[in-house]
Design a protein around this motif. Structure first.
Motif, short mmCIF file in Angstrom:
data_model
loop_
_atom_site.label_atom_id
_atom_site.label_comp_id
_atom_site.label_asym_id
_atom_site.label_seq_id
_atom_site.Cartn_x
_atom_site.Cartn_y
_atom_site.Cartn_z
N ILE A 199 0.84 -1.28 0.01
CA ILE A 199 0.01 -0.03 0.10
C ILE A 199 0.87 1.20 0.27
CG2 ILE A 199 -1.95 1.29 1.15
CD1 ILE A 199 -2.66 -1.35 2.62
N THR A 200 0.54 2.30 -0.79
CA THR A 200 1.14 3.52 -0.94
C THR A 200 0.05 4.52 -0.33
OG1 THR A 200 2.81 2.99 -2.60
CG2 THR A 200 2.19 5.29 -2.17
N VAL A 201 0.27 5.04 0.78
CA VAL A 201 -0.74 5.95 1.26
C VAL A 201 -0.15 7.47 0.80
CG1 VAL A 201 -2.00 6.94 3.43
CG2 VAL A 201 -1.03 4.45 3.14
N LEU A 202 -0.99 8.21 0.22
CA LEU A 202 -0.81 9.69 -0.20
C LEU A 202 -1.90 10.48 0.59
CD1 LEU A 202 -0.65 8.91 -4.05
CD2 LEU A 202 1.16 8.90 -2.49
N THR A 203 -1.04 11.48 1.20
CA THR A 203 -2.07 12.43 2.12
C THR A 203 -1.47 13.78 2.10
OG1 THR A 203 -3.04 12.71 4.22
CG2 THR A 203 -0.66 11.96 4.04
N GLY A 204 -2.31 14.76 2.17
CA GLY A 204 -2.17 16.29 2.55
C GLY A 204 -1.70 16.66 3.62
N ASP A 205 -0.71 17.26 3.89
CA ASP A 205 -0.33 17.52 5.40
C ASP A 205 -1.16 18.45 6.30
OD1 ASP A 205 0.27 20.00 4.33
OD2 ASP A 205 2.33 19.83 4.55
N THR A 206 -2.20 18.88 5.60
CA THR A 206 -3.14 19.71 6.46
C THR A 206 -4.63 19.26 6.27
OG1 THR A 206 -3.30 21.48 4.53
CG2 THR A 206 -1.73 21.86 6.52
N ASP A 207 -4.71 18.13 5.74
CA ASP A 207 -5.99 17.51 5.51
C ASP A 207 -6.76 17.40 6.80
OD1 ASP A 207 -8.23 16.06 4.80
OD2 ASP A 207 -7.11 14.58 3.86
N PRO A 208 -7.94 18.04 7.06
CA PRO A 208 -8.58 17.97 8.26
C PRO A 208 -9.23 16.46 8.49
CG PRO A 208 -9.90 19.01 6.57
CD PRO A 208 -8.60 18.80 6.03
N ASN A 209 -9.25 15.60 7.52
CA ASN A 209 -9.93 14.30 7.58
C ASN A 209 -9.08 13.11 7.77
OD1 ASN A 209 -12.35 15.65 7.12
ND2 ASN A 209 -12.95 14.74 5.43
N THR A 210 -7.75 13.44 7.75
CA THR A 210 -6.84 12.40 7.62
C THR A 210 -5.39 12.75 8.59
OG1 THR A 210 -7.29 11.35 5.65
CG2 THR A 210 -5.40 10.50 6.70
N THR A 211 -5.24 12.35 9.81
CA THR A 211 -3.95 12.86 10.32
C THR A 211 -2.79 11.90 9.91
OG1 THR A 211 -4.31 11.30 12.07
CG2 THR A 211 -5.23 13.41 12.57
N LEU A 212 -1.62 12.24 10.19
CA LEU A 212 -0.57 11.38 10.14
C LEU A 212 -0.65 9.97 10.52
CD1 LEU A 212 1.85 11.47 7.88
CD2 LEU A 212 3.23 12.46 9.83
N ASP A 213 -1.02 10.09 11.79
CA ASP A 213 -1.24 8.62 12.49
C ASP A 213 -2.33 7.77 11.98
OD1 ASP A 213 0.71 9.46 14.29
OD2 ASP A 213 -0.61 10.11 16.00
N GLU A 214 -3.34 8.35 11.39
CA GLU A 214 -4.51 7.69 10.79
C GLU A 214 -3.87 7.09 9.50
OE1 GLU A 214 -8.42 9.72 12.58
OE2 GLU A 214 -7.35 10.89 11.00
N ALA A 215 -2.89 8.04 8.88
CA ALA A 215 -2.29 7.53 7.61
C ALA A 215 -1.59 6.46 7.82
CB ALA A 215 -1.81 8.73 6.73
N HIS A 216 -0.55 6.45 8.65
CA HIS A 216 0.35 5.43 8.88
C HIS A 216 -0.42 3.91 9.42
CE1 HIS A 216 4.24 6.94 8.47
NE2 HIS A 216 3.94 8.21 8.57
N ALA A 217 -1.73 4.08 9.91
CA ALA A 217 -2.52 2.92 10.41
C ALA A 217 -2.77 1.86 9.25
CB ALA A 217 -3.63 3.62 11.23
N TRP A 218 -2.55 2.55 7.96
CA TRP A 218 -2.98 1.63 6.88
C TRP A 218 -1.84 0.62 7.00
CZ3 TRP A 218 -6.38 1.38 2.96
CH2 TRP A 218 -7.23 2.29 2.81
N ALA A 219 -0.66 0.68 7.60
CA ALA A 219 0.28 -0.46 7.93
C ALA A 219 -0.34 -1.58 8.41
CB ALA A 219 1.43 0.10 8.45
N GLU A 220 -1.58 -1.64 9.18
CA GLU A 220 -2.08 -2.72 9.86
C GLU A 220 -2.94 -3.36 9.03
OE1 GLU A 220 -4.37 -0.93 13.14
OE2 GLU A 220 -2.76 0.23 14.03
N HIS A 221 -3.22 -3.00 7.88
CA HIS A 221 -4.42 -3.54 6.87
C HIS A 221 -3.60 -4.17 5.56
CE1 HIS A 221 -7.63 -2.17 9.27
NE2 HIS A 221 -6.77 -1.10 9.39
N THR A 222 -2.40 -4.60 5.73
CA THR A 222 -1.63 -5.33 4.47
C THR A 222 -0.61 -6.22 5.05
OG1 THR A 222 -0.13 -4.96 2.82
CG2 THR A 222 0.04 -3.32 4.42
N THR A 223 -0.66 -7.30 4.29
CA THR A 223 0.36 -8.13 4.73
C THR A 223 1.82 -8.11 4.07
OG1 THR A 223 -0.39 -9.56 2.80
CG2 THR A 223 -1.37 -10.01 4.76
#
Length: 261
Positions: A199-223
Motif C-alpha cells: 500500500i502506498t498512502v498519499l496524504t495532504g499535510d493539512t488534511d482535516p480528515n486524515t492525520t498522519l497517525d491515521e495515514a500510517h495506520a494503513w500498515a495494519e491492513h496489509t500483509t
C-alpha cells in the motif's frame, strides 16, 4: 487532477468502467475510484498523463453523469461487490488500484475481493486522502441539511466556488454527495483486516480528515509493505500536486515492471 477539466468522449467498457485513452498492448492497468460525490471525469487528467504506457480505467459509480438515472448505492460493501464483478475480468495483467478519499475505502474492499475470489491480488493499492479502514470518527455529515453539507464541501475545498454558488447545479449534485457520505461514514472495518498487496498512502499535510497517525495506520491492513507519502495541502492536495502524485504512481508501477522483467 482537477474537477474542472473537460473530458474527451469516453469509451465505456461497461456501465461501470471508463477508458478515456487507449494504451499500448500489455500495459499495466491502473483502476481509479472517485471520492464522495465524484464521478469518473475527475480522473480524465490522470488518464491523459499516464497513457499509453499505463492503461487507466476509471470506475463510474451509479447515479452520476450518464448513470444519473440509476439508483445510488449507499453502502461501501454493496458498491464494492457490484464494481468487483466488472473488474474481476481485468486481472489478466498487473493491476493497480488508486482511490481518493471514499475511493480509497472502495479500492481497499475491491482488493480484498480479488483475494477472496482466488484471483491474483492487485500489484499495489494507492490510498489517497483517507485514514486507515479501522480508524473511524463520529461523523454524520450525511444527516445535515443542505447548507451543512455545502459547508463541509467548502471546508475541504474540493468543489469550485462557482459550483457551490450555483443552486441548480448543487441541487443536482447533493443527492449523490449525501449518499456517498452516508456510505463512507457508516463503513466499518475491523482491525487486522488485510489485503495481500503493498500500500502506498498519499496524504495532504493539512488534511482535516486524515492525520498522519491515521495515514500510517494503513500498515495494519496489509500483509505486505506500506509507505506513506505526505504532500503540502489539504484534502484535495492533488489538485496542486498533480505532477508529484503522478510521478509517485508511475515510479511504483514502472519499478515493479522492471523487477518482473
Amino acid at each position: 487532477m482537477t474537477t474542472q477539466q473537460t473530458p474527451a468522449p469516453t469509451t465505456a467498457e461497461s456501465a461501470w468502467i471508463r477508458r478515456y485513452h487507449p494504451a499500448v498492448a500489455d500495459a499495466p492497468r491502473l483502476i481509479c475510484f472517485p471520492h464522495a460525490g465524484g464521478s469518473a471525469s475527475f480522473y480524465f487528467p490522470v488518464a491523459k498523463e499516464l497513457t499509453p504506457g499505463i492503461d487507466v480505467l476509471v470506475v463510474q459509480y451509479p447515479g452520476r453523469q450518464e448513470r444519473r438515472r440509476e439508483p445510488l448505492v449507499d453502502n461501501v460493501p454493496e458498491l464494492a461487490d457490484r464494481a468487483f464483478e466488472e473488474l474481476r475480468h481485468y486481472a489478466d495483467r498487473p493491476l493497480y488500484l488508486f482511490g481518493h478519499s471514499m475511493g480509497a475505502t472502495v479500492a481497499f474492499e475491491i482488493a480484498r475481493r480479488f483475494t477472496a475470489a482466488g484471483l491474483p491480488a492487485p500489484a499495489r493499492l494507492f490510498a489517497s486522502a483517507r485514514r486507515a479502514p479501522s480508524r473511524t470518527r463520529a461523523e454524520r455529515i450525511h444527516t445535515r441539511d443542505d447548507e451543512g453539507v455545502i459547508r463541509e464541501l467548502r471546508k475541504l475545498s474540493g468543489t469550485d466556488d462557482r459550483v457551490l454558488g450555483n443552486e441548480e447545479i448543487m441541487r443536482l449534485a447533493l443527492p449523490a454527495i449525501r449518499n456517498d457520505y452516508k456510505a463512507v461514514e457508516t463503513y466499518r472495518a475491523e482491525r487486522g483486516v488485510t489485503v495481500d498487496c503493498p500500500i502506498t498512502v498519499l496524504t495532504g499535510d493539512t488534511d482535516p480528515n486524515t492525520t498522519l497517525d491515521e495515514a500510517h495506520a494503513w500498515a495494519e491492513h496489509t500483509t505486505a509493505d506500506c509507505e506513506v507519502r505526505s504532500f503540502p495541502g489539504g484534502h484535495f492536495y492533488l489538485a496542486d500536486r498533480q505532477r508529484e502524485v503522478l510521478d509517485t504512481i508511475t515510479a511504483r508501477i514502472t519499478g515493479a515492471a522492471a523487477v518482473r522483467g
